[in-house]
Design a protein around this motif. Structure first.
Motif, PDB file in Angstrom:
ATOM      1  N   ARG A   1       0.814  -1.223   0.000  1.00  0.00           N
ATOM      2  CA  ARG A   1       0.000   0.000   0.000  1.00  0.00           C
ATOM      3  C   ARG A   1       0.843   1.266   0.000  1.00  0.00           C
ATOM      4  O   ARG A   1       0.298   2.362  -0.059  1.00  0.00           O
ATOM      5  CB  ARG A   1      -0.925   0.011   1.211  1.00  0.00           C
ATOM      6  CG  ARG A   1      -1.952  -1.101   1.160  1.00  0.00           C
ATOM      7  CD  ARG A   1      -3.093  -0.958   2.152  1.00  0.00           C
ATOM      8  NE  ARG A   1      -2.872  -0.096   3.283  1.00  0.00           N
ATOM      9  CZ  ARG A   1      -2.662  -0.487   4.539  1.00  0.00           C
ATOM     10  NH1 ARG A   1      -2.633  -1.770   4.811  1.00  0.00           N
ATOM     11  NH2 ARG A   1      -2.499   0.367   5.505  1.00  0.00           N
ATOM     12  N   GLU A   2       2.168   1.149   0.079  1.00  0.00           N
ATOM     13  CA  GLU A   2       3.013   2.347   0.097  1.00  0.00           C
ATOM     14  C   GLU A   2       2.817   3.143  -1.183  1.00  0.00           C
ATOM     15  O   GLU A   2       2.716   2.560  -2.244  1.00  0.00           O
ATOM     16  CB  GLU A   2       4.480   1.975   0.255  1.00  0.00           C
ATOM     17  CG  GLU A   2       4.872   1.598   1.660  1.00  0.00           C
ATOM     18  CD  GLU A   2       4.795   2.751   2.652  1.00  0.00           C
ATOM     19  OE1 GLU A   2       4.690   3.912   2.233  1.00  0.00           O
ATOM     20  OE2 GLU A   2       4.818   2.480   3.849  1.00  0.00           O
ATOM     21  N   PRO A   3       2.803   4.457  -1.082  1.00  0.00           N
ATOM     22  CA  PRO A   3       3.036   5.271   0.089  1.00  0.00           C
ATOM     23  C   PRO A   3       1.781   5.726   0.809  1.00  0.00           C
ATOM     24  O   PRO A   3       1.800   6.779   1.446  1.00  0.00           O
ATOM     25  CB  PRO A   3       3.810   6.462  -0.470  1.00  0.00           C
ATOM     26  CG  PRO A   3       3.208   6.672  -1.812  1.00  0.00           C
ATOM     27  CD  PRO A   3       2.848   5.292  -2.291  1.00  0.00           C
ATOM     28  N   TYR A   4       0.692   5.007   0.763  1.00  0.00           N
ATOM     29  CA  TYR A   4      -0.508   5.304   1.546  1.00  0.00           C
ATOM     30  C   TYR A   4      -1.175   6.622   1.145  1.00  0.00           C
ATOM     31  O   TYR A   4      -1.877   7.215   1.929  1.00  0.00           O
ATOM     32  CB  TYR A   4      -0.212   5.387   3.057  1.00  0.00           C
ATOM     33  CG  TYR A   4       0.158   4.082   3.689  1.00  0.00           C
ATOM     34  CD1 TYR A   4      -0.796   3.267   4.281  1.00  0.00           C
ATOM     35  CD2 TYR A   4       1.478   3.668   3.709  1.00  0.00           C
ATOM     36  CE1 TYR A   4      -0.449   2.077   4.875  1.00  0.00           C
ATOM     37  CE2 TYR A   4       1.834   2.478   4.299  1.00  0.00           C
ATOM     38  CZ  TYR A   4       0.874   1.691   4.878  1.00  0.00           C
ATOM     39  OH  TYR A   4       1.227   0.511   5.460  1.00  0.00           O
ATOM     40  N   PHE A   5      -0.923   7.106  -0.053  1.00  0.00           N
ATOM     41  CA  PHE A   5      -1.556   8.342  -0.493  1.00  0.00           C
ATOM     42  C   PHE A   5      -2.757   8.005  -1.355  1.00  0.00           C
ATOM     43  O   PHE A   5      -2.818   6.939  -1.961  1.00  0.00           O
ATOM     44  CB  PHE A   5      -0.571   9.203  -1.299  1.00  0.00           C
ATOM     45  CG  PHE A   5       0.668   9.597  -0.554  1.00  0.00           C
ATOM     46  CD1 PHE A   5       0.711   9.582   0.830  1.00  0.00           C
ATOM     47  CD2 PHE A   5       1.799   9.986  -1.231  1.00  0.00           C
ATOM     48  CE1 PHE A   5       1.858   9.946   1.518  1.00  0.00           C
ATOM     49  CE2 PHE A   5       2.949  10.366  -0.555  1.00  0.00           C
ATOM     50  CZ  PHE A   5       2.974  10.343   0.811  1.00  0.00           C
ATOM     51  N   ARG A   6      -3.704   8.949  -1.435  1.00  0.00           N
ATOM     52  CA  ARG A   6      -4.888   8.719  -2.266  1.00  0.00           C
ATOM     53  C   ARG A   6      -4.502   8.482  -3.716  1.00  0.00           C
ATOM     54  O   ARG A   6      -5.020   7.593  -4.364  1.00  0.00           O
ATOM     55  CB  ARG A   6      -5.833   9.916  -2.199  1.00  0.00           C
ATOM     56  CG  ARG A   6      -6.814   9.835  -1.071  1.00  0.00           C
ATOM     57  CD  ARG A   6      -7.727  11.005  -1.146  1.00  0.00           C
ATOM     58  NE  ARG A   6      -6.905  12.213  -0.981  1.00  0.00           N
ATOM     59  CZ  ARG A   6      -7.375  13.389  -0.637  1.00  0.00           C
ATOM     60  NH1 ARG A   6      -8.650  13.551  -0.456  1.00  0.00           N
ATOM     61  NH2 ARG A   6      -6.585  14.420  -0.483  1.00  0.00           N
ATOM     62  N   GLU A   7      -3.604   9.316  -4.220  1.00  0.00           N
ATOM     63  CA  GLU A   7      -3.168   9.175  -5.599  1.00  0.00           C
ATOM     64  C   GLU A   7      -2.018   8.163  -5.657  1.00  0.00           C
ATOM     65  O   GLU A   7      -1.127   8.202  -4.825  1.00  0.00           O
ATOM     66  CB  GLU A   7      -2.697  10.526  -6.150  1.00  0.00           C
ATOM     67  CG  GLU A   7      -3.779  11.586  -6.167  1.00  0.00           C
ATOM     68  CD  GLU A   7      -4.931  11.237  -7.084  1.00  0.00           C
ATOM     69  OE1 GLU A   7      -4.676  10.677  -8.179  1.00  0.00           O
ATOM     70  OE2 GLU A   7      -6.084  11.507  -6.711  1.00  0.00           O
ATOM     71  N   PRO A   8      -2.022   7.307  -6.649  1.00  0.00           N
ATOM     72  CA  PRO A   8      -0.908   6.343  -6.745  1.00  0.00           C
ATOM     73  C   PRO A   8       0.405   7.059  -7.003  1.00  0.00           C
ATOM     74  O   PRO A   8       0.442   8.071  -7.680  1.00  0.00           O
ATOM     75  CB  PRO A   8      -1.308   5.461  -7.935  1.00  0.00           C
ATOM     76  CG  PRO A   8      -2.392   6.179  -8.643  1.00  0.00           C
ATOM     77  CD  PRO A   8      -3.011   7.160  -7.700  1.00  0.00           C
TER      78      PRO A   8
ATOM     79  N   ASP B   1       9.866   7.670  10.920  1.00  0.00           N
ATOM     80  CA  ASP B   1       9.020   6.554  10.511  1.00  0.00           C
ATOM     81  C   ASP B   1       9.373   6.169   9.088  1.00  0.00           C
ATOM     82  O   ASP B   1       9.312   7.007   8.181  1.00  0.00           O
ATOM     83  CB  ASP B   1       7.536   6.927  10.578  1.00  0.00           C
ATOM     84  CG  ASP B   1       7.048   7.081  11.997  1.00  0.00           C
ATOM     85  OD1 ASP B   1       6.877   6.049  12.657  1.00  0.00           O
ATOM     86  OD2 ASP B   1       6.860   8.224  12.436  1.00  0.00           O
ATOM     87  N   PHE B   2       9.758   4.903   8.896  1.00  0.00           N
ATOM     88  CA  PHE B   2       9.978   4.399   7.547  1.00  0.00           C
ATOM     89  C   PHE B   2       8.628   3.975   7.002  1.00  0.00           C
ATOM     90  O   PHE B   2       7.862   3.291   7.671  1.00  0.00           O
ATOM     91  CB  PHE B   2      10.947   3.218   7.545  1.00  0.00           C
ATOM     92  CG  PHE B   2      12.383   3.631   7.693  1.00  0.00           C
ATOM     93  CD1 PHE B   2      13.107   4.047   6.590  1.00  0.00           C
ATOM     94  CD2 PHE B   2      12.995   3.614   8.931  1.00  0.00           C
ATOM     95  CE1 PHE B   2      14.435   4.430   6.721  1.00  0.00           C
ATOM     96  CE2 PHE B   2      14.320   3.991   9.073  1.00  0.00           C
ATOM     97  CZ  PHE B   2      15.042   4.404   7.962  1.00  0.00           C
ATOM     98  N   GLY B   3       8.352   4.361   5.778  1.00  0.00           N
ATOM     99  CA  GLY B   3       7.041   4.155   5.198  1.00  0.00           C
ATOM    100  C   GLY B   3       6.197   5.388   5.470  1.00  0.00           C
ATOM    101  O   GLY B   3       6.549   6.216   6.315  1.00  0.00           O
ATOM    102  N   CYS B   4       5.133   5.518   4.736  1.00  0.00           N
ATOM    103  CA  CYS B   4       4.330   6.747   4.831  1.00  0.00           C
ATOM    104  C   CYS B   4       3.010   6.556   5.570  1.00  0.00           C
ATOM    105  O   CYS B   4       2.173   7.445   5.577  1.00  0.00           O
ATOM    106  CB  CYS B   4       4.084   7.305   3.438  1.00  0.00           C
ATOM    107  SG  CYS B   4       5.611   7.824   2.623  1.00  0.00           S
ATOM    108  N   GLY B   5       2.829   5.412   6.211  1.00  0.00           N
ATOM    109  CA  GLY B   5       1.589   5.152   6.921  1.00  0.00           C
ATOM    110  C   GLY B   5       1.307   6.118   8.046  1.00  0.00           C
ATOM    111  O   GLY B   5       0.160   6.443   8.325  1.00  0.00           O
ATOM    112  N   ALA B   6       2.355   6.611   8.708  1.00  0.00           N
ATOM    113  CA  ALA B   6       2.170   7.516   9.849  1.00  0.00           C
ATOM    114  C   ALA B   6       2.245   8.976   9.447  1.00  0.00           C
ATOM    115  O   ALA B   6       2.174   9.848  10.289  1.00  0.00           O
ATOM    116  CB  ALA B   6       3.240   7.227  10.910  1.00  0.00           C
ATOM    117  N   PHE B   7       2.369   9.245   8.152  1.00  0.00           N
ATOM    118  CA  PHE B   7       2.569  10.626   7.712  1.00  0.00           C
ATOM    119  C   PHE B   7       1.238  11.347   7.710  1.00  0.00           C
ATOM    120  O   PHE B   7       0.409  11.151   6.832  1.00  0.00           O
ATOM    121  CB  PHE B   7       3.210  10.658   6.325  1.00  0.00           C
ATOM    122  CG  PHE B   7       3.853  11.968   6.026  1.00  0.00           C
ATOM    123  CD1 PHE B   7       5.102  12.259   6.532  1.00  0.00           C
ATOM    124  CD2 PHE B   7       3.201  12.916   5.278  1.00  0.00           C
ATOM    125  CE1 PHE B   7       5.713  13.477   6.273  1.00  0.00           C
ATOM    126  CE2 PHE B   7       3.802  14.131   5.009  1.00  0.00           C
ATOM    127  CZ  PHE B   7       5.056  14.413   5.507  1.00  0.00           C
TER     128      PHE B   7
END
Length: 192
Positions: A42-49, A78-84
């Motif tokens: 699912r990275e980077p967890y943004f609405r737009e791919p 935080d590695f990954g963008c889930g917590a951003f």
């Protein structure tokens, strides 16, 4: 016999930044750390791919994705963008924009994938290129820092070393509207 070349790379970075990797280990990371594959997909967890994720970003996130720690007191990594959850402007950056606008690569033919968002440090987002170079963009597109790899950026923060700010080729405030993508509101950069 050498295993995965990425293992050798991590050993080298662990030797170069021993205090940082010691802090990683104290916070729960180890060489055996593996990201949850479903989370990684699912990275980077943004609405737009934000595709494609290049191979180096994938290798890094496979070994660090989901790992986080407090770097300095409440300041986090935080590695990954889930917590951003902050800096909306960084979450709407389109592929290649970091390189096009901040490194002056607009109009160049694209023969490689874009720098991929690999995580955050405080309110800053780190974008990894295929050659390990890392572009760290400050909150609300306010400044940029160029490092040889993400660990250099993290180590500078970890040691509270601001010496990179004296090098205008590696660190600058973004005050020129030419360096800001048009779809990001310019009003946050211009003084009233």
């Amino acid at each position: 016999m050498e295993g995965n070349p990425f293992d050798g790379y991590l050993r080298g970075k662990s030797e170069k930044y021993p205090e940082l990797f010691s802090a990683f280990r104290a916070a729960g990371w180890s060489e055996q750390w593996r990201a949850d594959p479903h989370s990684l997909a699912r990275e980077p967890y943004f609405r737009e791919p934000f595709l494609p994720m290049h191979a180096l970003a994938r290798q890094l996130l496979e070994r660090f994705g989901g790992f986080g720690m407090n770097v300095l007191g409440p300041r986090s990594l935080d590695f990954g963008c889930g917590a951003f959850t902050t800096a909306r402007t960084l979450k709407i950056v389109r592929p290649y924009e970091v390189e096009e606008y901040l490194l002056g690569e607009r109009g160049r033919k694209k023969t490689r994938p874009p720098a991929f968002p690999i995580g955050m440090m405080n309110d800053e987002m780190m974008f990894l290129r295929e050659d390990w170079k890392t572009i760290t963009v400050g909150y609300n597109w306010g400044w940029v820092m160029l490092t040889d790899d993400p660990f250099e950026a993290i180590d500078l923060e970890f040691r509270q070393d601001t010496s990179i700010e004296d090098d205008p080729a590696r660190f600058w405030e973004i005050t020129d509207p030419v360096q800001v993508p048009e779809h990001i509101a310019l009003s946050i950069y211009l003084s009233v």
